[in-house]
Design a protein around this motif. Structure first.
Motif, mmCIF file in Angstrom:
data_model
loop_
_atom_site.group_PDB
_atom_site.id
_atom_site.type_symbol
_atom_site.label_atom_id
_atom_site.label_comp_id
_atom_site.label_asym_id
_atom_site.label_seq_id
_atom_site.Cartn_x
_atom_site.Cartn_y
_atom_site.Cartn_z
ATOM 1 N N MET A 1 0.976 -1.335 0.071
ATOM 2 C CA MET A 1 0.101 -0.178 -0.029
ATOM 3 C C MET A 1 0.884 1.280 0.024
ATOM 4 N N HIS A 2 0.352 2.126 -0.670
ATOM 5 C CA HIS A 2 1.264 3.541 -0.937
ATOM 6 C C HIS A 2 0.194 4.607 -1.019
ATOM 7 N N THR A 3 0.657 5.799 -0.096
ATOM 8 C CA THR A 3 -0.120 6.796 0.057
ATOM 9 C C THR A 3 0.395 8.131 -0.263
ATOM 10 N N ARG B 1 -1.251 -7.180 -12.976
ATOM 11 C CA ARG B 1 -2.377 -7.953 -13.154
ATOM 12 C C ARG B 1 -3.477 -7.809 -12.075
ATOM 13 N N VAL B 2 -3.069 -7.335 -10.997
ATOM 14 C CA VAL B 2 -4.071 -7.255 -9.847
ATOM 15 C C VAL B 2 -3.578 -5.699 -8.953
ATOM 16 N N GLY B 3 -4.300 -4.836 -8.740
ATOM 17 C CA GLY B 3 -4.160 -3.667 -8.299
ATOM 18 C C GLY B 3 -5.373 -2.882 -7.937
ATOM 19 N N ALA B 4 -5.042 -1.908 -7.124
ATOM 20 C CA ALA B 4 -6.139 -0.881 -7.049
ATOM 21 C C ALA B 4 -5.750 0.568 -6.888
ATOM 22 N N ILE B 5 -6.462 1.606 -7.353
ATOM 23 C CA ILE B 5 -6.402 2.908 -6.959
ATOM 24 C C ILE B 5 -7.173 3.525 -6.203
ATOM 25 N N ASP B 6 -7.229 4.386 -5.062
ATOM 26 C CA ASP B 6 -8.208 4.845 -4.393
ATOM 27 C C ASP B 6 -7.767 6.446 -4.334
ATOM 28 N N ALA B 7 -8.632 7.083 -5.267
ATOM 29 C CA ALA B 7 -8.560 8.520 -5.483
ATOM 30 C C ALA B 7 -9.301 9.254 -4.695
ATOM 31 N N GLY B 8 -9.166 9.406 -3.357
ATOM 32 C CA GLY B 8 -9.845 10.221 -2.435
ATOM 33 C C GLY B 8 -11.244 9.582 -2.415
ATOM 34 N N GLY B 9 -11.611 7.904 -2.349
ATOM 35 C CA GLY B 9 -12.785 7.607 -2.352
ATOM 36 C C GLY B 9 -13.447 6.970 -3.676
ATOM 37 N N ASP B 10 -12.717 7.435 -4.733
ATOM 38 C CA ASP B 10 -13.091 6.785 -6.178
ATOM 39 C C ASP B 10 -12.290 5.581 -6.450
ATOM 40 N N LEU B 11 -12.413 4.398 -6.572
ATOM 41 C CA LEU B 11 -11.807 3.398 -6.535
ATOM 42 C C LEU B 11 -11.748 2.517 -8.067
ATOM 43 N N GLU C 1 -6.306 12.766 -0.707
ATOM 44 C CA GLU C 1 -5.381 11.418 -0.341
ATOM 45 C C GLU C 1 -5.516 10.307 -1.494
ATOM 46 N N PHE C 2 -4.573 9.915 -2.030
ATOM 47 C CA PHE C 2 -4.606 8.866 -2.915
ATOM 48 C C PHE C 2 -3.727 7.900 -2.338
ATOM 49 N N ARG C 3 -4.331 6.572 -2.648
ATOM 50 C CA ARG C 3 -3.554 5.247 -2.149
ATOM 51 C C ARG C 3 -3.526 4.273 -3.202
ATOM 52 N N THR C 4 -2.320 3.589 -3.417
ATOM 53 C CA THR C 4 -2.614 2.468 -4.536
ATOM 54 C C THR C 4 -2.361 1.237 -3.541
ATOM 55 N N ILE C 5 -2.509 0.046 -4.195
ATOM 56 C CA ILE C 5 -2.394 -1.139 -3.513
ATOM 57 C C ILE C 5 -1.870 -1.911 -4.611
ATOM 58 N N GLY C 6 -0.741 -2.793 -4.276
ATOM 59 C CA GLY C 6 -0.280 -3.900 -5.230
ATOM 60 C C GLY C 6 0.576 -3.319 -6.459
ATOM 61 N N LEU C 7 1.233 -2.137 -6.139
ATOM 62 C CA LEU C 7 2.224 -1.743 -7.290
ATOM 63 C C LEU C 7 3.457 -1.702 -6.593
#
Length: 319
Positions: free
Chosen positions: A3-5, A163-173, A12-18
């Motif tokens: 997880m990266h913030t 292949r698997v990941g997520a971007i959380d753009a302040g609640g937009d996923l 606040e942005f977060r990424t997962i799996g990168l």
């Protein structure tokens, strides 16, 4: 999963799996988006377009594509999703950042003086990447730029082999691929940030957007305003819904239709969304606290979502 913030676009942005390389790519990408598409930056290309006063404007590929997408949804929704309400936002006090709006909340609300959206608010020339805004409108890409750019980045990363990941753009996923155990999504309670309103476990890729009239607010009691303009009145929306979360195949679609459902309200909006977009799911919260779940929500959820088994955790917070 990693997880990266980081901060960008006043969010606040977060990424997962990168990987570390992809994390740096994400930070650079959203910094570029903010510099180009922010209404709050005088130096942005969007601000230059808004100063064009009806003259043809030769846009970059980024601005042209973002404007084209926003205009397409404007027409698809019959103007209910409306990116041409920049002047109404300024008249309501949202001329700079949210913090600035709160500091100047004593300014009178002049939104009533803002004319409605012209039938043709913009002319787009695809061959020349030209944009001509009607002199009476100002473009505000706002939430769609954030969601659309997150979706674009997700697509770039997938083409690079993530292949698997997520971007959380302040609640937009933007979620792609499915981790072991699925995606766990907590939807916040609009009336109490520390509480979860709903918990979902998803079995598939999806775009998730949450729109609310409870977060970005300013003004004194009795004259409070918020950032969601109803294009039918050119004033902050008067709706019986406090928050709407939409699940859709893409994040941009979720962003657009969450706002539309919120503007239309519970009775009209839910029937409207289910008729137009039967593949979308939603969780809506009334101002009285009543929770509505509907549409194709079950198509996104894992049948085992109540067993307690799960993988990556993320949160859909109101924007």
């Amino acid at each position: 999963m990693n997880m990266h913030t980081f901060q960008a676009m006043s969010t606040e942005f977060r990424t997962i799996g990168l990987s570390a390389h992809s994390q740096r790519q994400a930070e650079s990408w959203f910094s570029f988006i903010e510099k180009s598409l922010s209404r709050f930056r005088e130096s942005s290309e969007l601000s230059a377009l808004n100063r064009s006063e009806g003259r043809p404007f030769l846009a970059s590929a980024l601005l042209y594509q973002a404007t084209s997408v926003a205009d397409r949804y404007f027409r698809e929704t019959g103007g209910l999703f409306n990116p041409y309400v920049g002047r109404a936002l300024v008249a309501s006090g949202y001329s700079d950042s949210l913090e600035s709006a709160k500091r100047t909340a004593h300014v009178a609300n002049n939104a009533a003086a803002v004319p409605g959206t012209p039938e043709e608010p913009a002319e787009l020339d695809r061959r020349m990447m030209g944009i001509r805004l009607h002199p009476d409108v100002s473009l505000d890409l706002g939430g769609i730029a954030k969601g659309w750019s997150a979706e674009q980045l997700a697509g770039m990363l997938q083409r690079e082999g993530v292949r698997v990941g997520a971007i959380d753009a302040g609640g937009d996923l933007a979620l792609w691929g499915t981790p072991e155990g699925g995606w766990e999504i907590a939807i916040g309670d609009p009336f109490a940030e520390e509480r979860e309103l709903a918990h979902l476990r998803l079995k598939r890729s999806a775009g998730i957007a949450t729109s609310s009239v409870m977060k970005r607010r300013w003004g004194a009691a009795g004259s409070e305003r918020h950032h969601l303009i109803d294009p039918r009145t050119m004033k902050p929306a008067d709706t019986d819904l406090a928050q709407v979360t939409v699940l859709a195949p893409t994040l941009t679609e979720a962003e657009v239709y969450a706002k539309c459902l919120l503007l239309l309200g519970a009775e009209v909006g839910m029937a409207w969304l289910e008729a137009r977009k039967p593949a979308f799911g939603y969780v809506a919260v009334g101002r009285d606290g009543q929770v509505f779940r509907g549409g194709a929500l079950a198509d996104y959820e894992d049948a085992d979502e109540r067993t307690g088994r799960g993988g990556t955790v993320n949160h859909a917070a109101a924007i």
